[in-house]
Design a protein around this motif. Structure first.
Motif, PDB file in Angstrom:
ATOM      1  N   SER B 235       0.859  -1.183   0.000  1.00  0.00           N
ATOM      2  CA  SER B 235       0.000   0.000   0.000  1.00  0.00           C
ATOM      3  C   SER B 235       0.899   1.238   0.000  1.00  0.00           C
ATOM      4  CB  SER B 235      -0.917   0.011   1.214  1.00  0.00           C
ATOM      5  OG  SER B 235      -0.137   0.203   2.384  1.00  0.00           O
ATOM      6  N   VAL B 250       0.229  -0.627  -5.070  1.00  0.00           N
ATOM      7  CA  VAL B 250      -1.081  -1.006  -5.596  1.00  0.00           C
ATOM      8  C   VAL B 250      -2.074   0.108  -5.281  1.00  0.00           C
ATOM      9  CG1 VAL B 250      -3.000  -2.634  -5.327  1.00  0.00           C
ATOM     10  CG2 VAL B 250      -0.636  -3.463  -5.259  1.00  0.00           C
ATOM     11  N   SER B 253      -3.241   5.577  -7.363  1.00  0.00           N
ATOM     12  CA  SER B 253      -2.074   6.278  -7.900  1.00  0.00           C
ATOM     13  C   SER B 253      -0.898   5.329  -8.095  1.00  0.00           C
ATOM     14  CB  SER B 253      -1.680   7.440  -6.987  1.00  0.00           C
ATOM     15  OG  SER B 253      -1.615   7.021  -5.646  1.00  0.00           O
ATOM     16  N   SER B 268      -5.568  -1.578   5.509  1.00  0.00           N
ATOM     17  CA  SER B 268      -6.935  -1.306   5.970  1.00  0.00           C
ATOM     18  C   SER B 268      -7.971  -1.431   4.861  1.00  0.00           C
ATOM     19  CB  SER B 268      -7.012   0.096   6.581  1.00  0.00           C
ATOM     20  OG  SER B 268      -6.714   1.075   5.598  1.00  0.00           O
ATOM     21  N   GLN B 272      -8.669   4.263  -2.055  1.00  0.00           N
ATOM     22  CA  GLN B 272      -7.659   4.427  -3.110  1.00  0.00           C
ATOM     23  C   GLN B 272      -6.808   3.175  -3.256  1.00  0.00           C
ATOM     24  OE1 GLN B 272      -7.833   6.548  -0.459  1.00  0.00           O
ATOM     25  NE2 GLN B 272      -8.332   8.577  -1.238  1.00  0.00           N
ATOM     26  N   ASN B 287      -5.661  -8.931   9.322  1.00  0.00           N
ATOM     27  CA  ASN B 287      -5.736  -7.616   9.954  1.00  0.00           C
ATOM     28  C   ASN B 287      -6.284  -7.762  11.373  1.00  0.00           C
ATOM     29  OD1 ASN B 287      -6.513  -4.829  10.599  1.00  0.00           O
ATOM     30  ND2 ASN B 287      -6.210  -4.446   8.414  1.00  0.00           N
TER      31      ASN B 287
HETATM   32  C1  LIG Z   1      -5.236  11.061  -4.024  1.00  0.00           C
HETATM   33  C2  LIG Z   1      -4.853   9.853  -3.219  1.00  0.00           C
HETATM   34  C3  LIG Z   1      -4.294   8.762  -3.856  1.00  0.00           C
HETATM   35  C4  LIG Z   1      -3.933   7.620  -3.124  1.00  0.00           C
HETATM   36  N1  LIG Z   1      -3.423   6.529  -3.780  1.00  0.00           N
HETATM   37  C5  LIG Z   1      -3.173   5.386  -3.087  1.00  0.00           C
HETATM   38  C6  LIG Z   1      -2.705   4.197  -3.736  1.00  0.00           C
HETATM   39  O1  LIG Z   1      -2.475   4.157  -4.942  1.00  0.00           O
HETATM   40  N2  LIG Z   1      -2.496   3.094  -2.979  1.00  0.00           N
HETATM   41  C7  LIG Z   1      -2.715   3.067  -1.632  1.00  0.00           C
HETATM   42  O2  LIG Z   1      -2.510   2.006  -1.006  1.00  0.00           O
HETATM   43  N3  LIG Z   1      -3.134   4.176  -0.993  1.00  0.00           N
HETATM   44  C8  LIG Z   1      -3.353   5.325  -1.679  1.00  0.00           C
HETATM   45  N4  LIG Z   1      -3.758   6.445  -1.006  1.00  0.00           N
HETATM   46  C9  LIG Z   1      -3.707   6.431   0.473  1.00  0.00           C
HETATM   47  C10 LIG Z   1      -4.899   5.807   1.124  1.00  0.00           C
HETATM   48  O3  LIG Z   1      -5.874   6.793   1.341  1.00  0.00           O
HETATM   49  C11 LIG Z   1      -4.497   5.207   2.498  1.00  0.00           C
HETATM   50  O4  LIG Z   1      -3.880   6.202   3.274  1.00  0.00           O
HETATM   51  C12 LIG Z   1      -3.560   4.020   2.417  1.00  0.00           C
HETATM   52  O5  LIG Z   1      -4.009   3.088   1.455  1.00  0.00           O
HETATM   53  C13 LIG Z   1      -3.477   3.349   3.759  1.00  0.00           C
HETATM   54  O6  LIG Z   1      -2.542   2.311   3.705  1.00  0.00           O
HETATM   55  P1  LIG Z   1      -2.594   1.099   4.737  1.00  0.00           P
HETATM   56  O7  LIG Z   1      -3.838   0.327   4.573  1.00  0.00           O
HETATM   57  O8  LIG Z   1      -1.311   0.341   4.576  1.00  0.00           O
HETATM   58  O9  LIG Z   1      -2.500   1.833   6.144  1.00  0.00           O
HETATM   59  P2  LIG Z   1      -3.627   2.054   7.264  1.00  0.00           P
HETATM   60  O10 LIG Z   1      -4.861   2.611   6.683  1.00  0.00           O
HETATM   61  O11 LIG Z   1      -2.923   2.773   8.337  1.00  0.00           O
HETATM   62  O12 LIG Z   1      -3.942   0.566   7.708  1.00  0.00           O
HETATM   63  C14 LIG Z   1      -3.084  -0.244   8.448  1.00  0.00           C
HETATM   64  C15 LIG Z   1      -3.879  -1.469   8.831  1.00  0.00           C
HETATM   65  O13 LIG Z   1      -3.028  -2.390   9.481  1.00  0.00           O
HETATM   66  C16 LIG Z   1      -3.734  -3.011  10.528  1.00  0.00           C
HETATM   67  N5  LIG Z   1      -2.740  -3.487  11.504  1.00  0.00           N
HETATM   68  C17 LIG Z   1      -1.970  -2.756  12.351  1.00  0.00           C
HETATM   69  N6  LIG Z   1      -1.170  -3.547  13.066  1.00  0.00           N
HETATM   70  C18 LIG Z   1      -1.422  -4.809  12.673  1.00  0.00           C
HETATM   71  C19 LIG Z   1      -0.904  -6.091  13.049  1.00  0.00           C
HETATM   72  N7  LIG Z   1       0.061  -6.205  13.964  1.00  0.00           N
HETATM   73  N8  LIG Z   1      -1.396  -7.178  12.462  1.00  0.00           N
HETATM   74  C20 LIG Z   1      -2.370  -7.073  11.505  1.00  0.00           C
HETATM   75  N9  LIG Z   1      -2.891  -5.910  11.118  1.00  0.00           N
HETATM   76  C21 LIG Z   1      -2.414  -4.790  11.686  1.00  0.00           C
HETATM   77  C22 LIG Z   1      -4.628  -1.940  11.074  1.00  0.00           C
HETATM   78  O14 LIG Z   1      -5.745  -2.512  11.724  1.00  0.00           O
HETATM   79  C23 LIG Z   1      -5.022  -1.198   9.794  1.00  0.00           C
HETATM   80  O15 LIG Z   1      -6.227  -1.697   9.248  1.00  0.00           O
HETATM   81  C24 LIG Z   1      -4.117   7.588  -1.722  1.00  0.00           C
HETATM   82  C25 LIG Z   1      -4.682   8.706  -1.094  1.00  0.00           C
HETATM   83  C26 LIG Z   1      -5.036   9.836  -1.820  1.00  0.00           C
HETATM   84  C27 LIG Z   1      -5.658  10.980  -1.112  1.00  0.00           C
END
Ligand SMILES: Cc1cc2nc3c(=O)[nH]c(=O)nc-3n(C[C@H](O)[C@H](O)[C@H](O)COP(=O)(O)OP(=O)(O)OC[C@H]3O[C@@H](n4cnc5c(N)ncnc54)[C@H](O)[C@@H]3O)c2cc1C
Lengths: 263, 318
Positions: B235, B250, B253, B268, B272, B287
């Motif tokens: 992510s 992935v 963007s 999560s 996006q 998760n």
């Molecule tokens: C214009 C725009 C474009 C974007 N483009 C992209 C894009 O192309 N790709 C993308 O991915 N995002 C994109 N984003 C960002 C997106 O909005 C999120 O911020 C991002 O995807 C969050 O990444 P994440 O799920 O890794 O992190 P988080 O949302 O922080 O999720 C982390 C997850 O991990 C879990 N977790 C924590 N600790 C543990 C553990 N020990 N064991 C198991 N689970 C755990 C939590 O419960 C949580 O669900 C974009 C945002 C904008 C505004």
């Protein structure tokens, strides 16, 4: 030169939570500096480090509690902060884009910045519209979703990359003064140093209410009303593996073997 | 009776999918409000675009022959004028990066409220009811507006694309663009990434998110990918931190992927991110948060700590 950075304290929701009316119970919320604003602050501070005579002012709309978050921006290098709040804002469930713009516009009028940086969106209400709407209101040029900035102060041009969908950047020249909405990844936000945290204690956070800004309660009336909040109906028809981690892993491994992913 | 003015989107000579989705959403909105659906297409090969956009449900297509590519100053001026000309009520645009680069400015200029990233719309009562998400998709909200004038941006892939051909009237709109107010210039495009692997080719992806916490911990998922002979993807925060190169990202963007199996670890499921992986054949999510939106998509789920489950999984294949 003055750089105004809009920052917001956003609420993050705990894994288990309950909704009370049209909000999440405050006991389930943790507050933090909006992820996208963290990058905007960093970009502002980097400009102040690279260009002579730059003041970085953080502006926020938020209750007294949010000062804690604003101190983070100060600890990371913003010079001072302005915090807008008023009793009239307390009972509004949803401060819509128009209301935020009217508040920030009034701050811009007072501060007269040369550049405004804001986060692409706020992690909680996720409107993603305030920066660009503000630009129009104050007559600045703008660019949304900026993931690279090369500021030419003498020429009055911000050379930016705008991150489009599908791994493509648009390369654009924007005349300053401008509002740029900052995307994550543009830089590496610093951690606040102990020294920074100490210094932040003595930096100014100027509180402003509506009358300080020459506004009235009518100016912040949101046209949108939040009428309901609920957990989305889960569309999940997932099969959950349960038990100890070893048992869960075992079941998942069986599934992967069945699919021929591994042996 | 309220008319809707929707806006198509194109890039580098191609209409984007959301242009056809905005037609479906616009028709729905116009039906509710009892009005016509106008569609604007600005810049590029407008006549060619108009032909392809002529789908069932569109009443009038307005072509604005100004420039090759998107320029928000031109879009904002043209749409402000066109909105007045057709006497529209709702202005409907994609909630895309470009949508968010002009829609808020148009809303402010026309003194209209704006509601963004909408997933459901209803204009059949008095005014508008828009459904949108908050707190990273953990909750859904309804938002009411007592007026029949607003700017609305819609989330991609929420409405099916309009497919049947139609018989819209095509009309050229001569926008009066004040060049001195065009203060931004698009000078080109750059492809991000390149790099060693193409994750969109992979059959099995082990994808890691912010739940991994530290760069050192990436070795854990790397080991899993090796054990499964899978490709590692991520992510956005992982890429923002420079822990993995951009070509591994992935999402909206990043890259769109369609592997046979997608294993989302500590991700999560932000909208996006989902935009890039929802086409995967089988989705597995690990998760700790049972409410994480990724589980809505998952075929298989484990609600547990990745630091316990992943090592056990690696052991299974060693
Ligand atoms: C214009 C725009 C474009 C974007 N483009 C992209 C894009 O192309 N790709 C993308 O991915 N995002 C994109 N984003 C960002 C997106 O909005 C999120 O911020 C991002 O995807 C969050 O990444 P994440 O799920 O890794 O992190 P988080 O949302 O922080 O999720 C982390 C997850 O991990 C879990 N977790 C924590 N600790 C543990 C553990 N020990 N064991 C198991 N689970 C755990 C939590 O419960 C949580 O669900 C974009 C945002 C904008 C505004």
């Amino acid at each position: 030169m003055k750089v105004l950075v809009t920052v917001k304290e956003v609420a993050e929701v705990e894994d288990d939570f309950e909704i009370e009316g049209t909000e999440i119970g405050s006991q389930y919320l943790n507050y933090d500096l909006n992820e996208w604003d963290d990058y905007a602050v960093e970009e502002g501070v980097q400009i102040s480090e690279n260009v002579d005579d730059v003041e970085v002012v953080a502006v926020t709309i938020g209750p007294e509690r949010s000062e804690e978050t604003i101190r983070m921006a100060l600890a990371k290098g913003a010079d001072r902060a302005v915090r807008v709040w008023d009793e009239a804002l307390e009972d509004i469930d949803l401060l819509d884009v128009g209301a935020k713009v009217r508040l920030l516009e009034a701050v811009v009028e007072e501060e007269d910045p040369d550049l405004v940086l804001s986060g692409v969106q706020a992690g909680d209400d996720a409107f993603g519209a305030t920066g660009v709407a503000l630009a129009d209101a104050i007559g600045f040029e703008w660019a949304a979703v900026v993931n690279h900035l090369d500021l030419d102060v003498d020429e009055g041009v911000a050379h930016v990359h705008r991150e489009l969908e599908g791994g493509v950047d648009e390369v654009t020249d924007v005349e300053t003064p401008a509002v740029l909405t900052i995307q994550t990844g543009i830089n590496e936000p610093r951690y606040a140093s102990l020294r920074g945290i100490r210094q932040a204690q003595s930096k100014e956070i100027a509180p402003k209410d509506l009358s300080d800004l020459g506004l009235s309660a009518e100016d912040v009336e949101s046209e949108l009303r939040l009428t309901d909040m609920y957990e989305p109906e889960t569309e999940s028809d997932a099969t959950y593996f349960e038990g100890s981690p070893e048992e869960e892993a075992g079941q998942l491994a069986d599934m992967l073997r069945e699919k021929g992913v591994a042996e | 009776m309220t008319d809707v003015l929707a806006v198509a989107e194109h890039r580098r000579g191609d209409l984007r999918d959301v242009s056809f989705e905005v037609i479906t959403a616009g028709r729905e909105l116009a039906d509710g409000a009892g009005g016509d659906l106008h569609l604007a297409v600005i810049g590029g090969d407008v006549d060619g675009f108009a032909e392809r956009l002529n789908r069932e449900g569109v009443d009038v297509i307005h072509t604005v022959d100004e420039g090759e590519e998107f320029n928000h100053d031109v879009y904002a001026q043209a749409l402000t004028q066109l909105y007045d000309e057709v006497d529209a009520g709702y202005l409907l645009t994609p909630n895309s990066v470009n949508g968010l680069d002009y829609a808020p400015a148009v809303a402010n200029g026309l003194d209209l409220p704006i509601v963004t990233d909408v997933v459901e719309l209803d204009a059949s009562g008095d005014g508008l009811v828009a459904t949108r998400e908050m707190y990273g998709s953990k909750v859904e909200t309804t938002n009411e507006l007592d007026a029949d004038r607003a700017v609305v941006t819609i989330r991609g892939a929420e409405w099916p694309p309009a497919e049947e051909s139609g018989d819209a009237e095509v009309s050229a709109f001569d926008a009066d663009i004040d060049e001195s107010a065009v203060r931004s210039t698009v000078t080109g495009f750059e492809e991000a990434g390149g790099g060693d692997v193409d994750i969109s080719d992979a059959d099995v992806l082990v994808s890691v998110g912010r739940g991994i916490e530290e760069e050192e911990n990436l070795d854990l998922v790397r080991d899993l990918a090796d054990a499964l002979d899978a490709t590692l993807s991520a992510s956005r925060p992982i890429v923002d931190n420079d822990w993995l190169p951009k070509n591994r990202q992935v999402g909206q963007s990043g890259k769109v992927v369609t592997p046979d199996v997608y294993i989302a670890i500590g991700i999560s499921g932000a909208v996006q991110h989902v935009a890039g992986m929802k086409g995967s054949d089988t989705i597995v999510a690990i998760n700790t948060d049972p409410n994480a939106p990724i589980f809505d998509l998952a075929d298989y789920g484990i609600v547990d700590d990745l630091f316990d489950v992943v090592p056990a999984l690696i052991e299974e294949f060693e």
